[in-house]
Design an enzyme around this catalytic site. Structure first.
Site, PDB file in Angstrom:
ATOM      1  N   GLN A 197      -2.265  -5.411  12.804  1.00  0.00           N
ATOM      2  CA  GLN A 197      -1.218  -4.719  13.547  1.00  0.00           C
ATOM      3  C   GLN A 197      -1.379  -5.020  15.038  1.00  0.00           C
ATOM      4  O   GLN A 197      -2.058  -5.959  15.397  1.00  0.00           O
ATOM      5  CB  GLN A 197      -1.265  -3.215  13.243  1.00  0.00           C
ATOM      6  CG  GLN A 197      -0.845  -2.846  11.829  1.00  0.00           C
ATOM      7  CD  GLN A 197       0.661  -2.988  11.604  1.00  0.00           C
ATOM      8  OE1 GLN A 197       1.438  -3.218  12.525  1.00  0.00           O
ATOM      9  NE2 GLN A 197       1.082  -2.837  10.349  1.00  0.00           N
TER      10      GLN A 197
ATOM     11  N   ASP B 187      -2.231   0.960   5.909  1.00  0.00           N
ATOM     12  CA  ASP B 187      -2.194   0.829   7.365  1.00  0.00           C
ATOM     13  C   ASP B 187      -1.088   1.706   7.931  1.00  0.00           C
ATOM     14  O   ASP B 187      -0.230   2.190   7.208  1.00  0.00           O
ATOM     15  CB  ASP B 187      -1.941  -0.628   7.763  1.00  0.00           C
ATOM     16  CG  ASP B 187      -0.568  -1.121   7.311  1.00  0.00           C
ATOM     17  OD1 ASP B 187      -0.120  -0.704   6.223  1.00  0.00           O
ATOM     18  OD2 ASP B 187       0.055  -1.916   8.033  1.00  0.00           O
TER      19      ASP B 187
ATOM     20  N   GLY C 101       3.809  -4.999  10.800  1.00  0.00           N
ATOM     21  CA  GLY C 101       4.472  -4.433  11.966  1.00  0.00           C
ATOM     22  C   GLY C 101       5.571  -5.297  12.533  1.00  0.00           C
ATOM     23  O   GLY C 101       6.002  -5.092  13.673  1.00  0.00           O
TER      24      GLY C 101
ATOM     25  N   CYS D 189      20.665 -23.355  -9.057  1.00  0.00           N
ATOM     26  CA  CYS D 189      20.511 -22.056  -9.732  1.00  0.00           C
ATOM     27  C   CYS D 189      21.569 -21.882 -10.830  1.00  0.00           C
ATOM     28  O   CYS D 189      22.604 -22.554 -10.846  1.00  0.00           O
ATOM     29  CB  CYS D 189      20.577 -20.902  -8.729  1.00  0.00           C
ATOM     30  SG  CYS D 189      22.244 -20.417  -8.217  1.00  0.00           S
TER      31      CYS D 189
ATOM     32  N   SER E   5       0.801  -1.228   0.000  1.00  0.00           N
ATOM     33  CA  SER E   5       0.000   0.000   0.000  1.00  0.00           C
ATOM     34  C   SER E   5       0.830   1.271   0.000  1.00  0.00           C
ATOM     35  O   SER E   5       0.308   2.360  -0.232  1.00  0.00           O
ATOM     36  CB  SER E   5      -0.908   0.016   1.233  1.00  0.00           C
ATOM     37  OG  SER E   5      -0.126   0.141   2.409  1.00  0.00           O
ATOM     38  N   GLY E   6       2.120   1.150   0.288  1.00  0.00           N
ATOM     39  CA  GLY E   6       2.957   2.335   0.471  1.00  0.00           C
ATOM     40  C   GLY E   6       3.045   2.774   1.914  1.00  0.00           C
ATOM     41  O   GLY E   6       3.789   3.699   2.242  1.00  0.00           O
ATOM     42  N   GLY E   7       2.303   2.103   2.779  1.00  0.00           N
ATOM     43  CA  GLY E   7       2.259   2.509   4.179  1.00  0.00           C
ATOM     44  C   GLY E   7       3.608   2.483   4.866  1.00  0.00           C
ATOM     45  O   GLY E   7       3.982   3.422   5.573  1.00  0.00           O
TER      46      GLY E   7
ATOM     47  N   CYS F  19      23.059 -26.531  -5.034  1.00  0.00           N
ATOM     48  CA  CYS F  19      22.091 -25.542  -5.527  1.00  0.00           C
ATOM     49  C   CYS F  19      21.922 -25.706  -7.030  1.00  0.00           C
ATOM     50  O   CYS F  19      22.890 -25.892  -7.765  1.00  0.00           O
ATOM     51  CB  CYS F  19      22.563 -24.132  -5.198  1.00  0.00           C
ATOM     52  SG  CYS F  19      21.407 -22.840  -5.725  1.00  0.00           S
TER      53      CYS F  19
END
Length: 372
Positions: A189, A147, A216, A306, A94-96, A304
């Site tokens: 939260q 939030d 949080g 990869c 959200s950018g919160g 691995c």
């Protein structure tokens, strides 16, 4: 269809869950680690490289894309998927978190948040409505409620007011959410306070979101406090909806979160570490800038699968970092992301066999056995 979570099996010895998340862009197994593409790209990597490491959902950031290139540009491009050439699911936060790292407490009001742009210092104002409207236009598969993410620690009184405001913001965002193809998640939260986590979870669930996040965490608290934050929230989240832990990417933390009932996680850590020469291995992190790797012609991890481990040696990677060649960060990013995705693949198998706790103990013994 927006999304649908199918719980297939729970480990009989803990709360770890194996499931499948159905989206309009495919079905994906959980637990899942999600790479972060803040600015509509996972730093230095192409979509094809992300597919090769078996990425499922990736993240982008509402705040950053709102500023650059701007929502209208992405909308004109046909949405975020076409803009960045990614055909898998995308979750937009959200950018919160970014806003609250830039805003002073006194600039947080009931209406929204005043803060300064990190680019040019200009005044900005972000509200739940603006955040959701931006995400609707980005056309991500999953949008997040706006939030407040308080720092650690804060007083009980501050956290109680913050939780109540986040709940009101969640409802405001849900009321303006208009994209029929986009799922919307609520965020729990409550900080380190057990009763506030329970209260936040129960009240958020009442709004009937498509999925739920535990927010949080990883904001400076000790590990044992983080784990309790998760424990305080997940028992009150519905079993038939996906559970997302925001911003956690240390391997042991991923395992502990899954044990406590988390399904999907994200973090910038694997690419950030990679750009500084640090690689995840079964036996802990290693720093490839270290002179001891100058003539080490073995891969980072012989087990691995990869691209980096199949084709390059520690000596070559050290050479790239010594010469400040950007290829070093790219190759380590491929490895680090694949390491965390492989970790969640192994966790799925452990859950199916009811042995997640054994897997954790074995992983920790190995991971802590050699420290650089």
């Amino acid at each position: 269809m927006k999304i649908k979570y199918n719980l297939i099996h729970k480990d009989s010895n803990c709360n770890a869950r194996y499931g499948k998340l159905e989206t309009r862009r495919g079905t994906f197994e959980t637990p899942m680690f999600m790479p972060v593409g803040t600015l509509a790209n996972v730093k230095t990597l192409t979509p094809e490289e992300l597919q090769e490491v078996n990425s499922g959902i990736i993240l982008s950031n509402t705040y950053h894309l709102w500023l650059r290139p701007g929502t209208d540009v992405i909308e004109k491009a046909g949405g975020l998927h076409k803009f960045m050439n990614w055909d898998g699911p995308i979750l937009t936060d959200s950018g919160g978190f970014q806003v609250f790292s830039l805003a002073d407490k006194e600039n947080i009001s009931e209406e929204g948040v005043f803060f300064k742009s990190h680019l040019d210092g200009s005044d900005l104002f972000l509200t739940p409505e603006i955040s959701i409207e931006v995400q609707n236009k980005l056309d991500s598969d999953i949008a997040m409620s706006f939030d407040e993410c308080p720092p650690y620690p804060v007083s009980y009184e501050y956290m109680k007011k913050s939780v109540d405001r986040t709940l009101r913001w969640a409802k405001r965002g849900k009321d303006v959410h208009k994209n029929p193809n986009q799922a919307l998640f609520g965020i729990v939260q409550g900080g380190e306070f057990e009763d506030l986590r329970k209260y936040s979870a129960l009240e958020t669930v009442k709004m009937d979101f498509d999925g739920y996040a535990v927010g949080g965490t990883s904001v400076g608290e000790p590990k044992d406090v983080m784990y309790k934050m998760i424990e305080y929230a997940t028992p009150y989240l519905p079993e038939n909806k996906v559970r997302y832990l925001m911003g956690v990417g240390e391997p042991i933390d991923i395992i502990e979160a899954v044990i406590r009932g988390i399904d999907i996680l994200d973090c910038v850590l694997p690419t950030r570490l990679a750009r500084h020469g640090s690689a995840f291995t079964k036996y802990g992190r290693i720093n490839l800038r270290n002179a001891k790797y100058k003539e080490d012609f073995s891969p980072i991890d012989s087990n691995c699968d990869c691209y980096t481990c199949k084709n390059y040696t520690k000596a070559y990677l050290r050479h790239l970092f010594a010469c400040k060649e950007s290829l070093g960060g790219r190759l380590l990013s491929i490895h680090n992301i694949r390491f965390l995705i492989r970790l969640t693949e192994e966790l799925r198998e452990a859950i199916k066999n009811n042995r997640v706790l054994e897997y954790r103990d074995e992983f920790i013994r190995n991971y802590n056995s050699k420290k650089e």
